[in-house]
Design an enzyme around this catalytic site. Structure first.
Site, short mmCIF file in Angstrom:
data_model
loop_
_atom_site.label_atom_id
_atom_site.label_comp_id
_atom_site.label_asym_id
_atom_site.label_seq_id
_atom_site.Cartn_x
_atom_site.Cartn_y
_atom_site.Cartn_z
N GLY A 52 0.77 -1.24 0.00
CA GLY A 52 0.00 0.00 0.00
C GLY A 52 0.80 1.28 0.00
O GLY A 52 0.21 2.37 0.07
N TRP A 54 2.49 2.82 -2.44
CA TRP A 54 2.19 3.67 -3.58
C TRP A 54 0.80 4.28 -3.47
O TRP A 54 0.58 5.42 -3.88
CB TRP A 54 2.34 2.88 -4.88
CG TRP A 54 3.76 2.76 -5.35
CD1 TRP A 54 4.87 2.74 -4.57
CD2 TRP A 54 4.21 2.63 -6.70
NE1 TRP A 54 5.99 2.61 -5.35
CE2 TRP A 54 5.61 2.54 -6.65
CE3 TRP A 54 3.57 2.58 -7.92
CZ2 TRP A 54 6.38 2.40 -7.82
CZ3 TRP A 54 4.33 2.44 -9.08
CH2 TRP A 54 5.72 2.36 -9.02
N ASP A 72 -5.08 -5.82 -5.67
CA ASP A 72 -4.02 -6.82 -5.48
C ASP A 72 -4.68 -8.17 -5.20
O ASP A 72 -5.81 -8.24 -4.70
CB ASP A 72 -3.12 -6.42 -4.30
CG ASP A 72 -1.76 -7.11 -4.36
OD1 ASP A 72 -0.79 -6.44 -4.76
OD2 ASP A 72 -1.67 -8.30 -4.02
N ASP A 117 3.50 -1.70 -10.02
CA ASP A 117 4.79 -2.09 -9.42
C ASP A 117 4.84 -3.61 -9.29
O ASP A 117 5.49 -4.16 -8.41
CB ASP A 117 4.93 -1.43 -8.04
CG ASP A 117 6.38 -1.38 -7.56
OD1 ASP A 117 7.29 -1.35 -8.41
OD2 ASP A 117 6.60 -1.37 -6.34
N LYS A 157 6.59 -1.21 -13.77
CA LYS A 157 7.89 -1.76 -13.40
C LYS A 157 8.29 -2.83 -14.40
O LYS A 157 7.45 -3.63 -14.83
CB LYS A 157 7.85 -2.36 -12.00
CG LYS A 157 9.18 -3.05 -11.64
CD LYS A 157 9.45 -3.06 -10.17
CE LYS A 157 8.66 -4.11 -9.45
NZ LYS A 157 9.02 -4.15 -8.01
#
Length: 204
Positions: A52, A54, A72, A117, A157
């Site tokens: 959490g 970001w 997620d 990410d 990413k």
């Protein structure tokens, strides 16, 4: 202590002192300093948001008039001024769930910025890990295309490797007018971790 260890400890201490859930929060802060991705009132989606960090940074930047939605596979503790969804980004129902969360109480159900990410479970076999990471990013790109507004931005990413050039070309083909490679100083400098900053999305 090696320089990279000192840097890692520095950001870990900062995260603890400033209330962020992970040192990765500073990667997003530095990316935003460079590219001005997050603005007041923006609607932001964070793909693979655990734990959490970001989401916390994005919520601070967009303020009370914006909206942040994180998703997620893992259960994530609530984050102030954000909506957290649990589920897979490859689930066909996920884009609609995100759109509903973005548009809750507002007619706008599209994102200004998509953040990813995502990283695979590391096996230690570089070629395998790189290929898995690229596949994850392709899934994140597919989701981003379905929820991002015209002119929006995204950050993905990636791991440096043989498929990176091909992936950059896919980002351009997907409609991003600029695809830039960035490595924030909060990233471990010896790691192969990079970020693709994709700007000015044009829906096909």
């Amino acid at each position: 202590m090696r320089l990279q260890d000192a840097r890692r400890d520095h950001y870990r201490r900062l995260a603890k002192d400033q209330g962020y859930r992970s040192r990765a929060a500073y990667k997003l802060k530095q990316l935003d300093d460079s590219y001005r991705l997050l603005k007041k009132g923006y609607r932001v989606v964070d793909i693979g948001c655990a734990p959490g960090g970001w989401v916390q940074v994005a919520a601070e930047h967009v303020g009370p008039t914006g909206r942040v939605v994180g998703i997620d596979l893992k259960e994530v503790e609530p984050v102030a001024n954000a909506i957290i969804l649990q589920g897979s980004i490859t689930d066909p129902l996920t884009p609609a769930r995100i759109a509903d969360a973005l548009g809750e109480g507002n007619e706008r159900s599209v994102a200004d910025v998509v953040l990813s990410d995502l990283a695979p479970n590391i096996s230690g076999m570089w070629e395998v890990d790189h290929a898995r990471q690229i596949d994850l990013t392709r899934s994140a790109l597919a989701l981003a295309k379905s929820i991002l507004r015209q002119g929006g931005s995204a950050v993905f990413k990636v791991f440096e490797g043989e498929f990176l050039k091909e992936l950059k070309a896919e980002m351009t083909a997907a409609g991003f007018q600029k695809v830039l490679v960035s490595k924030p100083s909060a990233s471990r400098q010896e790691s192969s971790e990079l970020y693709l900053v994709c700007l000015n999305f044009a829906k096909n």
